[in-house]
Motif scaffolding. Structure first.
Motif, PDB file in Angstrom:
ATOM      1  N   GLU A 119     -22.498   3.211   3.027  1.00 55.85           N
ATOM      2  CA  GLU A 119     -21.488   2.834   4.146  1.00 55.85           C
ATOM      3  C   GLU A 119     -20.028   3.115   2.750  1.00 55.85           C
ATOM      4  OE1 GLU A 119     -21.235  -0.198   6.402  1.00 55.85           O
ATOM      5  OE2 GLU A 119     -23.072   0.538   7.629  1.00 55.85           O
ATOM      6  N   ARG A 120     -18.604   3.643   3.157  1.00 55.21           N
ATOM      7  CA  ARG A 120     -17.045   3.298   2.582  1.00 55.21           C
ATOM      8  C   ARG A 120     -17.003   2.095   2.147  1.00 55.21           C
ATOM      9  NH1 ARG A 120     -11.818   4.203   2.653  1.00 55.21           N
ATOM     10  NH2 ARG A 120     -10.814   4.630   1.051  1.00 55.21           N
TER      11      ARG A 120
ATOM     12  N   ASN B 146      -9.681  10.198   1.433  1.00 54.91           N
ATOM     13  CA  ASN B 146     -10.174   9.042   2.426  1.00 54.91           C
ATOM     14  C   ASN B 146     -10.961  10.238   3.200  1.00 54.91           C
ATOM     15  OD1 ASN B 146     -10.695   7.138   4.130  1.00 54.91           O
ATOM     16  ND2 ASN B 146      -8.971   7.106   4.747  1.00 54.91           N
TER      17      ASN B 146
ATOM     18  N   GLU C 238     -13.462   9.156   5.072  1.00 56.07           N
ATOM     19  CA  GLU C 238     -13.676   8.431   5.756  1.00 56.07           C
ATOM     20  C   GLU C 238     -13.150   8.566   7.470  1.00 56.07           C
ATOM     21  OE1 GLU C 238     -15.000   3.733   6.937  1.00 56.07           O
ATOM     22  OE2 GLU C 238     -13.482   3.745   6.830  1.00 56.07           O
TER      23      GLU C 238
END
Length: 293
Positions: A194-195, A243, A245
């Motif tokens: 996961e980030r 980013n 995400e």
């Protein structure tokens, strides 16, 4: 009210777009307020109220962010040239501003960046951009593509994501020495975790370059692998590719359940197609690939 809000939002986005495209130009208050079609008096207050920092500081941080990327990731520009591109008349003025923001001189940052204070200093800038530049994805933005098997050379990053910049530096230096230019050899990131894992030490990502040639490691820990071929859901992201995400969450949380598709046993990954600062930040391009059965 809704029409007025969208008009106001469009005017502010126009300003951010203009700043991105004209970092080398004169971006005084009169110029940017004209872009927004506000008086200088109202623009100064509206910009600060909207983004939480003044237009002057936003522009300075945008220039210093680009300068720091050039210092850390490219070696073809001198500190003096980078200072001039950042709008400073002399290298010592640039050095003072750089040290004040990031706690290091430009030459020290080029040799050994301290990424944690760098990230903290750019926090207000990134927050400002996210207020208006957050992309909303739709089902139509996702395509299903059959991708070929891609042999890759891999440099692993394992550990705190705030230190990823150091791994990127080593990766760029290694691929330059190996003659694997981004224009001829594609660049991929494969996320193995996961980030934001519960422990930063558990963060895991592979930096990959596509090549089927024998690999010269040049002292780096490089492994050989492949990105498997097959069906993938593909989502293109333009701008703010630092980013990804939100795009990944959209694929997993929204698109996948509605699509009826099932994922394969390979992590989500991206191909980076246009890089900041080679292009303005809002023109950086990445494609996310979600492998499907």
């Amino acid at each position: 009210m809704k029409t007025a809000f969208h008009n106001y939002r469009a005017r502010m986005l126009r300003v951010l777009d203009h700043i991105d495209r004209h970092l080398d130009s004169d971006l005084d208050l009169e110029t940017v307020s004209d872009i927004a079609a506000f008086s200088k008096f109202h623009f100064h207050r509206q910009f600060t109220a909207t983004f939480g920092l003044s237009a002057h500081r936003y522009i300075q941080l945008a220039r210093l962010k680009r300068a720091s990327h050039r210092l850390a990731y490219t070696g073809d520009q001198s500190v003096t040239d980078i200072a001039m591109d950042a709008g400073y008349d002399a290298p010592d003025a640039f050095a003072r501003a750089f040290r004040r923001r990031f706690g290091q001189s430009p030459s020290s940052f080029r040799k050994s960046p301290d990424w944690e204070p760098w990230l903290a200093a750019l926090g207000p800038f990134d927050n400002a951009r996210s207020k208006l530049m957050q992309k909303t994805f739709t089902f139509d933005d996702v395509t299903i593509r059959e991708v070929p098997v891609t042999p890759v050379a891999i440099m692993e990053h394992r550990g705190d994501p705030t230190t990823i910049g150091a791994t990127i530096q080593r990766f760029i230096a290694w691929r330059k020495a190996a003659g694997l230019h981004p224009k001829t050899n594609p660049t991929f990131n494969v996320w193995r975790s996961e980030r934001r894992p519960a422990s930063p030490a558990d963060y895991s990502m592979d930096l990959c370059v596509g090549t089927d040639q024998p690999i010269e490691t040049n002292g780096e820990e490089i492994t050989v692998g492949e990105i498997p071929g097959g069906r993938c859901a593909v989502l293109r992201v333009v701008g703010n590719t630092d980013n990804l995400e939100p795009a990944a969450l959209y694929l997993y949380r929204d698109w996948l359940p509605a699509s009826g598709e099932e994922v394969r046993d390979f992590p989500i990954y991206c191909q980076r197609l246009a890089f900041f600062p080679e292009v303005p930040e809002h023109e950086a391009v990445a494609e996310l690939f979600l492998p499907l059965k």
